[in-house]
Design a protein around this motif. Structure first.
Motif, PDB file in Angstrom:
ATOM      1  N   SER A   1      34.194 -51.442 -25.241  1.00 15.36           N
ATOM      2  CA  SER A   1      34.398 -50.932 -26.593  1.00 15.36           C
ATOM      3  C   SER A   1      34.681 -52.100 -27.525  1.00 15.36           C
ATOM      4  O   SER A   1      35.052 -53.190 -27.081  1.00 15.36           O
ATOM      5  CB  SER A   1      35.550 -49.928 -26.639  1.00 15.36           C
ATOM      6  OG  SER A   1      36.772 -50.552 -26.274  1.00 15.36           O
ATOM      7  N   ALA A   2      34.500 -51.867 -28.808  1.00 15.86           N
ATOM      8  CA  ALA A   2      34.716 -52.927 -29.794  1.00 15.86           C
ATOM      9  C   ALA A   2      35.094 -52.309 -31.121  1.00 15.86           C
ATOM     10  O   ALA A   2      34.733 -51.165 -31.425  1.00 15.86           O
ATOM     11  CB  ALA A   2      33.456 -53.778 -29.953  1.00 15.86           C
ATOM     12  N   LEU A   3      35.830 -53.086 -31.909  1.00 15.97           N
ATOM     13  CA  LEU A   3      36.152 -52.700 -33.279  1.00 15.97           C
ATOM     14  C   LEU A   3      35.311 -53.520 -34.246  1.00 15.97           C
ATOM     15  O   LEU A   3      35.220 -54.748 -34.107  1.00 15.97           O
ATOM     16  CB  LEU A   3      37.629 -52.963 -33.577  1.00 15.97           C
ATOM     17  CG  LEU A   3      38.631 -51.846 -33.345  1.00 15.97           C
ATOM     18  CD1 LEU A   3      40.033 -52.358 -33.633  1.00 15.97           C
ATOM     19  CD2 LEU A   3      38.332 -50.638 -34.225  1.00 15.97           C
ATOM     20  N   LYS A   4      34.696 -52.872 -35.192  1.00 19.97           N
ATOM     21  CA  LYS A   4      33.992 -53.584 -36.246  1.00 19.97           C
ATOM     22  C   LYS A   4      35.010 -54.197 -37.203  1.00 19.97           C
ATOM     23  O   LYS A   4      36.004 -53.561 -37.556  1.00 19.97           O
ATOM     24  CB  LYS A   4      33.056 -52.655 -37.016  1.00 19.97           C
ATOM     25  CG  LYS A   4      32.244 -53.351 -38.100  1.00 19.97           C
ATOM     26  CD  LYS A   4      31.392 -52.368 -38.868  1.00 19.97           C
ATOM     27  CE  LYS A   4      30.587 -53.101 -39.951  1.00 19.97           C
ATOM     28  NZ  LYS A   4      31.437 -53.773 -40.951  1.00 19.97           N
ATOM     29  N   ILE A   5      34.783 -55.444 -37.597  1.00 23.90           N
ATOM     30  CA  ILE A   5      35.685 -56.129 -38.508  1.00 23.90           C
ATOM     31  C   ILE A   5      35.170 -55.977 -39.937  1.00 23.90           C
ATOM     32  O   ILE A   5      34.103 -56.489 -40.270  1.00 23.90           O
ATOM     33  CB  ILE A   5      35.809 -57.619 -38.148  1.00 23.90           C
ATOM     34  CG1 ILE A   5      36.253 -57.779 -36.690  1.00 23.90           C
ATOM     35  CG2 ILE A   5      36.793 -58.311 -39.090  1.00 23.90           C
ATOM     36  CD1 ILE A   5      37.552 -57.102 -36.351  1.00 23.90           C
ATOM     37  N   PRO A   6      35.879 -55.257 -40.794  1.00 23.05           N
ATOM     38  CA  PRO A   6      35.428 -55.065 -42.173  1.00 23.05           C
ATOM     39  C   PRO A   6      35.291 -56.396 -42.904  1.00 23.05           C
ATOM     40  O   PRO A   6      36.086 -57.322 -42.723  1.00 23.05           O
ATOM     41  CB  PRO A   6      36.538 -54.211 -42.802  1.00 23.05           C
ATOM     42  CG  PRO A   6      37.199 -53.547 -41.645  1.00 23.05           C
ATOM     43  CD  PRO A   6      37.133 -54.535 -40.515  1.00 23.05           C
TER      44      PRO A   6
ATOM     45  N   SER B   1      47.227 -50.006 -26.592  1.00 19.81           N
ATOM     46  CA  SER B   1      45.889 -50.198 -27.158  1.00 19.81           C
ATOM     47  C   SER B   1      45.328 -51.543 -26.694  1.00 19.81           C
ATOM     48  O   SER B   1      46.035 -52.553 -26.707  1.00 19.81           O
ATOM     49  CB  SER B   1      45.944 -50.177 -28.686  1.00 19.81           C
ATOM     50  OG  SER B   1      44.713 -50.641 -29.237  1.00 19.81           O
ATOM     51  N   PRO B   2      44.067 -51.612 -26.291  1.00 22.68           N
ATOM     52  CA  PRO B   2      43.474 -52.897 -25.892  1.00 22.68           C
ATOM     53  C   PRO B   2      43.283 -53.848 -27.062  1.00 22.68           C
ATOM     54  O   PRO B   2      42.952 -55.017 -26.853  1.00 22.68           O
ATOM     55  CB  PRO B   2      42.127 -52.485 -25.293  1.00 22.68           C
ATOM     56  CG  PRO B   2      41.774 -51.216 -25.995  1.00 22.68           C
ATOM     57  CD  PRO B   2      43.081 -50.505 -26.192  1.00 22.68           C
ATOM     58  N   PHE B   3      43.506 -53.359 -28.284  1.00 19.07           N
ATOM     59  CA  PHE B   3      43.388 -54.204 -29.465  1.00 19.07           C
ATOM     60  C   PHE B   3      44.752 -54.701 -29.968  1.00 19.07           C
ATOM     61  O   PHE B   3      44.810 -55.538 -30.867  1.00 19.07           O
ATOM     62  CB  PHE B   3      42.664 -53.454 -30.585  1.00 19.07           C
ATOM     63  CG  PHE B   3      41.300 -52.962 -30.183  1.00 19.07           C
ATOM     64  CD1 PHE B   3      40.264 -53.856 -29.981  1.00 19.07           C
ATOM     65  CD2 PHE B   3      41.063 -51.612 -29.986  1.00 19.07           C
ATOM     66  CE1 PHE B   3      39.005 -53.411 -29.596  1.00 19.07           C
ATOM     67  CE2 PHE B   3      39.815 -51.154 -29.598  1.00 19.07           C
ATOM     68  CZ  PHE B   3      38.785 -52.057 -29.404  1.00 19.07           C
ATOM     69  N   PHE B   4      45.832 -54.152 -29.405  1.00 14.51           N
ATOM     70  CA  PHE B   4      47.197 -54.576 -29.742  1.00 14.51           C
ATOM     71  C   PHE B   4      47.416 -54.730 -31.252  1.00 14.51           C
ATOM     72  O   PHE B   4      47.714 -55.825 -31.736  1.00 14.51           O
ATOM     73  CB  PHE B   4      47.524 -55.894 -29.045  1.00 14.51           C
ATOM     74  CG  PHE B   4      47.625 -55.789 -27.550  1.00 14.51           C
ATOM     75  CD1 PHE B   4      48.820 -55.402 -26.956  1.00 14.51           C
ATOM     76  CD2 PHE B   4      46.525 -56.050 -26.746  1.00 14.51           C
ATOM     77  CE1 PHE B   4      48.912 -55.290 -25.565  1.00 14.51           C
ATOM     78  CE2 PHE B   4      46.607 -55.935 -25.365  1.00 14.51           C
ATOM     79  CZ  PHE B   4      47.804 -55.556 -24.768  1.00 14.51           C
ATOM     80  N   PRO B   5      47.284 -53.660 -32.018  1.00 15.88           N
ATOM     81  CA  PRO B   5      47.499 -53.759 -33.467  1.00 15.88           C
ATOM     82  C   PRO B   5      48.900 -54.273 -33.790  1.00 15.88           C
ATOM     83  O   PRO B   5      49.882 -53.935 -33.123  1.00 15.88           O
ATOM     84  CB  PRO B   5      47.326 -52.303 -33.954  1.00 15.88           C
ATOM     85  CG  PRO B   5      46.539 -51.641 -32.878  1.00 15.88           C
ATOM     86  CD  PRO B   5      46.951 -52.298 -31.600  1.00 15.88           C
ATOM     87  N   ASN B   6      48.967 -55.121 -34.792  1.00 21.00           N
ATOM     88  CA  ASN B   6      50.226 -55.681 -35.312  1.00 21.00           C
ATOM     89  C   ASN B   6      50.921 -56.627 -34.342  1.00 21.00           C
ATOM     90  O   ASN B   6      52.081 -56.986 -34.562  1.00 21.00           O
ATOM     91  CB  ASN B   6      51.202 -54.573 -35.730  1.00 21.00           C
ATOM     92  CG  ASN B   6      50.762 -53.879 -37.001  1.00 21.00           C
ATOM     93  OD1 ASN B   6      49.872 -54.351 -37.708  1.00 21.00           O
ATOM     94  ND2 ASN B   6      51.373 -52.742 -37.301  1.00 21.00           N
ATOM     95  N   LYS B   7      50.246 -57.052 -33.280  1.00 19.36           N
ATOM     96  CA  LYS B   7      50.826 -57.988 -32.337  1.00 19.36           C
ATOM     97  C   LYS B   7      50.386 -59.416 -32.662  1.00 19.36           C
ATOM     98  O   LYS B   7      49.240 -59.658 -33.031  1.00 19.36           O
ATOM     99  CB  LYS B   7      50.393 -57.652 -30.901  1.00 19.36           C
ATOM    100  CG  LYS B   7      50.976 -56.337 -30.369  1.00 19.36           C
ATOM    101  CD  LYS B   7      52.476 -56.462 -30.134  1.00 19.36           C
ATOM    102  CE  LYS B   7      53.024 -55.185 -29.496  1.00 19.36           C
ATOM    103  NZ  LYS B   7      54.482 -55.276 -29.249  1.00 19.36           N
TER     104      LYS B   7
END
Length: 420
Positions: free
Chosen positions: A248-253, A287-293
């Protein structure tokens, strides 16, 4: 300067490599990061090395998965000089980057012939790198906006003592952040034709001249699945669980990439999300994206694969008065993936936050996740910079990059003791 190692006939290049032409084999199943069921090898437990596949006319960058005999490989089919790349990186920091370092449950070799290899160079190291590419048979392919001779665009006389920011009196400005500077100053394409399996194959390498540094440029890639690099002494995946296990991946705005780039990765099996999933925000720690870390290259959130550097000579001191440091500059860069409201009510989209330090007392530029840390280093560099510029000529310059990890240690201690 490029440094040749007599032991291995390899050249050291400080940069990051972004692998785009890749060969993959199955990943062994062992523990990794915080997941007890992860299929990735433990960080630091595997070794990365270059091997030549004699029966396939290919040079492959591999890590050894241990007794299983399996591992992950990045290859440049037909490139007989791939083994020189590691040493090139050691003396002129930079890196290899490119399409995703793809793995996961891959049982057969996978090869994407349309891909190429991206070499991300720090400011001042492009000349040495392209000279080396020419020495191993690559030819410059200018764009319609470039002269036929790359010497017309790349200067051998880079001066790191010249002011690097474009605004007066903004060394302490709070808006000197990750998104302020354009990430790429120039792109130089080189090609080479080799014979493979009775056919002529074109190999393509793109040298990316970064404005700040390679990590800052990679933070502006289109999505997290391609945030993987190789330095002279290690390979790193910044979001390994999402990239390799979940695919999975997050698109970077705000990233400047064509829509078909995302499509390519979807066709290769990745799920690309436009915004955070509900679970990413509700359960930040899982979360595998570790928001705010807070994130640093090579920290516990990354998948770090050390390379065997036997026979690779340590990088010498930058000048007679400068303190020598053995590490690659990439490891002292960090960021925070935070989130903000998207245009659709109730949705959160990712934002890459980091703070630049671009000072004439540091040979390399850095990005830091902590604003307090960045401001402290900028303030110190102003005082030190005044002394340097008042008393030293360019040829006698003292570089203070060796102080960067010490600033980090002080910041970590202050956070631990509650002094900040």
């Amino acid at each position: 300067m490029l440094i040749h190692s007599a032991e291995q006939d390899i050249i050291k290049f400080p940069g990051v490599i972004h692998p785009r032409k890749s060969i993959f084999v199955q990943i062994p199943h062992t523990s990794h990061l915080t997941s007890s069921t992860s299929s990735l090898p433990a960080s630091g437990s595997s070794t990365l090395h270059l091997v030549t596949a004699s029966n396939a006319n290919a040079n492959i960058l591999c890590f050894d998965g241990g007794s299983t005999g399996t591992g992950l490989c990045f290859g440049r089919p037909g490139d007989d000089d791939a083994e020189t790349m590691r040493a090139v990186q050691s003396s002129m920091p930079g890196g290899i980057g490119g399409d995703a370092v793809e793995a996961g449950d891959v049982d057969v070799e996978t090869f994407y012939p349309e891909s190429d290899l991206d070499l991300y160079a720090h400011p001042g190291h492009v000349y040495e790198l392209v000279e080396w590419l020419e020495s191993v048979g690559y030819k410059f392919e200018p764009s319609q906006y470039q002269e036929k001779d790359w010497h017309s665009h790349v200067s051998v006389d880079w001066d790191g003592t010249v002011k690097r920011t474009n605004r007066a009196d903004r060394a302490l400005a709070h808006d000197l952040d990750l998104m302020w500077y354009p990430d790429i100053a120039g792109v130089y394409t080189f090609k080479r034709f080799v014979a493979m399996d009775g056919a002529t194959v074109e190999l393509k390498v793109q040298v990316m001249e970064t404005t700040c540094n390679p990590i800052e440029a990679i933070m502006k890639f289109h999505s997290t699945c391609v945030m993987n690099i190789i330095t002279f002494d290690a390979a790193y995946s910044f979001y390994p669980v999402a990239t390799f296990e979940e695919r999975s991946a997050l698109k970077i705005p705000g990233s400047r990439h064509r829509p078909d780039v995302i499509e390519k990765y979807v066709k290769r099996g990745w799920r690309v999300y436009a915004v955070f999933r509900p679970g990413d925000i509700m359960r930040l720690c899982t979360s595998p994206f570790f928001p705010n870390k807070t994130w640093w290259v090579g920290d516990r959130h990354c998948w770090s694969i050390p390379l065997d550097t036997s026979g690779v000579k340590p990088r010498p001191a930058l000048s007679q008065s400068s303190e020598q440091f053995p590490w690659d500059p990439s490891i002292h860069n960090g960021w925070i993936m935070s989130y903000e409201d998207s245009r659709v009510a109730g949705q959160k989209e990712p934002v890459m936050n980091a703070h630049l330090v671009m000072s004439t007392i540091f040979r390399y530029n850095y990005i830091f996740p902590n604003e307090t840390l960045a401001l402290a280093i900028r303030a110190w560099s102003i005082s030190q910079g005044k002394l340097n510029h008042l008393t030293l000529m360019r040829e006698d310059w003292t570089w203070f990059d060796a102080e960067i990890p010490r600033f980090r240690e002080v910041q970590d201690w202050a956070e631990l003791t509650g002094a900040v």
